[in-house]
Design a protein around this motif. Structure first.
Motif, short mmCIF file in Angstrom:
data_model
loop_
_atom_site.label_atom_id
_atom_site.label_comp_id
_atom_site.label_asym_id
_atom_site.label_seq_id
_atom_site.Cartn_x
_atom_site.Cartn_y
_atom_site.Cartn_z
N LEU A 1 37.84 0.11 -5.34
CA LEU A 1 39.07 0.26 -6.10
C LEU A 1 39.91 1.31 -5.40
N TYR A 2 41.00 0.90 -4.85
CA TYR A 2 41.80 1.79 -4.02
C TYR A 2 42.71 2.67 -4.88
N LYS A 3 43.35 2.04 -5.86
CA LYS A 3 44.31 2.81 -6.65
C LYS A 3 44.68 2.06 -7.93
N ILE A 4 44.97 2.82 -8.97
CA ILE A 4 45.58 2.23 -10.17
C ILE A 4 46.90 2.96 -10.40
N ILE A 5 47.95 2.22 -10.57
CA ILE A 5 49.24 2.84 -10.86
C ILE A 5 49.65 2.42 -12.27
N ASP A 6 49.73 3.38 -13.15
CA ASP A 6 50.27 3.08 -14.49
C ASP A 6 51.76 3.31 -14.41
N HIS A 7 52.46 2.25 -14.10
CA HIS A 7 53.89 2.38 -13.83
C HIS A 7 54.65 2.79 -15.08
N ASN A 8 54.32 2.17 -16.18
CA ASN A 8 54.88 2.56 -17.49
C ASN A 8 53.87 2.07 -18.54
N PRO A 9 54.10 2.32 -19.83
CA PRO A 9 53.06 1.97 -20.81
C PRO A 9 52.71 0.48 -20.84
N THR A 10 53.57 -0.37 -20.29
CA THR A 10 53.27 -1.80 -20.37
C THR A 10 53.16 -2.47 -19.00
N THR A 11 53.01 -1.67 -17.97
CA THR A 11 52.88 -2.26 -16.62
C THR A 11 51.86 -1.47 -15.80
N ARG A 12 50.84 -2.17 -15.33
CA ARG A 12 49.79 -1.51 -14.55
C ARG A 12 49.52 -2.29 -13.26
N ILE A 13 49.34 -1.54 -12.17
CA ILE A 13 49.03 -2.14 -10.87
C ILE A 13 47.63 -1.69 -10.48
N LEU A 14 46.82 -2.63 -10.03
CA LEU A 14 45.46 -2.29 -9.58
C LEU A 14 45.29 -2.81 -8.16
N ILE A 15 44.77 -1.96 -7.28
CA ILE A 15 44.67 -2.31 -5.86
C ILE A 15 43.23 -2.17 -5.39
N TRP A 16 42.76 -3.17 -4.68
CA TRP A 16 41.37 -3.20 -4.19
C TRP A 16 41.37 -3.09 -2.67
N ASN A 17 40.48 -2.27 -2.14
CA ASN A 17 40.27 -2.19 -0.70
C ASN A 17 38.99 -2.98 -0.41
N ILE A 18 39.13 -4.15 0.18
CA ILE A 18 38.01 -5.08 0.25
C ILE A 18 37.01 -4.65 1.33
N THR A 19 35.88 -4.12 0.88
CA THR A 19 34.87 -3.68 1.84
C THR A 19 33.60 -4.53 1.72
N GLU A 20 33.50 -5.29 0.62
CA GLU A 20 32.26 -6.04 0.38
C GLU A 20 32.23 -7.34 1.18
N SER A 21 31.01 -7.83 1.35
CA SER A 21 30.84 -9.12 2.00
C SER A 21 31.16 -10.22 1.00
N PHE A 22 31.34 -11.42 1.51
CA PHE A 22 31.55 -12.58 0.63
C PHE A 22 30.36 -12.72 -0.32
N GLU A 23 29.15 -12.57 0.22
CA GLU A 23 27.95 -12.79 -0.59
C GLU A 23 27.91 -11.82 -1.77
N GLN A 24 28.23 -10.57 -1.48
CA GLN A 24 28.20 -9.56 -2.56
C GLN A 24 29.22 -9.88 -3.65
N LEU A 25 30.44 -10.16 -3.21
CA LEU A 25 31.49 -10.45 -4.19
C LEU A 25 31.17 -11.71 -4.99
N ASN A 26 30.67 -12.70 -4.28
CA ASN A 26 30.39 -13.98 -4.90
C ASN A 26 29.32 -13.84 -5.98
N GLN A 27 28.40 -12.92 -5.73
CA GLN A 27 27.33 -12.69 -6.70
C GLN A 27 27.88 -12.02 -7.96
#
Ligand SMILES: CC(C)(COP(=O)(O)OP(=O)(O)OC[C@H]1O[C@@H](n2cnc3c(N)ncnc32)[C@H](O)[C@@H]1OP(=O)(O)O)[C@@H](O)C(=O)NCCC(=O)NCCS
Length: 237
Positions: A15-41
């Motif tokens: 999880l790279y970052k969460i931005i709570d832009h305002n009370p009704t808008t949230r941005i979530l950013i992922w830095n993909i480090t996992e393998s396909f197998e891990q994520l798929n599981q």
């Protein structure tokens, strides 16, 4: 809501970052480090999306697709809360009564993926800053504007072009309308990089909308752009 503090350990790293832009808008950013197998599981997909995943040719695309579901989980959603319309735009099922948000937009680029959740129509884009954007700049920026931008130093030129591209993608994702031309119908007003926001106008099919655009850098050479549909329509010009 203090989401970060409630994170399970396995979420903490990618999880790279969460931005709570305002009370009704949230941005979530992922830095993909996992393998396909891990994520798929770790991720459960609905039938349609499982078929889509199976048909994806690139490992990176598959990992990005799955990482978006990790982000949804973090926000208390799952793949089963999501559906796509005929154009490929994602939506949240409205019958999800625990839902804090009504709107979603998705982006992925190389090792980053992100979602924006809101109660307004929203659009998000992540782009890698690359020199090759110069070659296609004339396709999405008008000549006069391009001439002005070219007077800036190379780094600023690339960064600004990347932001402009992201703005147009983000607005396109909100509107999801056939026929919108990035060059002819969406104009980004001049801005400076340190302002982290800009104004863009959409003129299309008799409609005029003005968007406030938010942009920032992820790592050193990725640009994040997002925007929301303005609440009331500005008068036609
Ligand atoms: C659809 C489009 C916006 C996707 O953007 P992209 O930068 O290629 O890719 P991103 O990773 O940022 O976004 C992909 C996500 O956009 C979403 N998306 C796809 N089609 C969409 C649409 N019509 N409306 C809104 N969102 C859409 C999807 O969620 C998709 O990810 P997912 O399928 O894995 O969930 C883009 O390909 C497009 O068609 N742009 C308009 C075409 C155009 O005019 N180009 C300019 C020529 S100069």
């Amino acid at each position: 809501m203090p989401l970060l503090s409630g994170l399970k350990p396995e979420f903490a790293m990618p999880l790279y970052k969460i931005i709570d832009h305002n009370p009704t808008t949230r941005i979530l950013i992922w830095n993909i480090t996992e393998s396909f197998e891990q994520l798929n599981q770790e991720v459960q997909l609905n039938e349609k999306n499982q078929l889509r995943l199976n048909g994806m040719k690139s490992d990176m695309h598959q990992r990005a697709f799955l990482s978006v579901r990790k982000l949804l989980t973090l926000a208390d959603y799952s793949d089963f809360d999501l559906y796509y319309d005929e154009f490929g735009k994602p939506h949240l099922h409205s019958e999800n009564c625990h839902s804090e948000f009504t709107e979603v937009s998705i982006t992925h680029s190389h090792h980053f993926s992100a979602i924006i959740l809101s109660n307004e129509p929203v659009g998000i884009d992540i782009e890698m800053q690359r020199d090759k954007i110069i070659k296609i700049a004339h396709k999405f920026v008008k000549d006069g504007e391009l001439n002005r931008l070219q007077k800036r130093n190379h780094t600023e030129y690339i960064k600004k072009l990347t932001i402009k591209w992201g703005v147009k993608e983000a607005i396109f994702k909100i509107r999801n309308e056939k026929g919108i031309s990035f060059k002819d119908h969406i104009n980004v007003q001049p801005f400076e990089l340190n302002e982290q926001q800009a104004v863009a106008n959409l003129h299309f099919n008799g409609l005029h909308r003005q968007y406030t655009i938010y942009f920032s850098e992820l790592d050193t050479n990725f640009t994040l752009v997002y925007t929301m549909e303005p609440q009331s329509q500005t008068p036609k010009q």
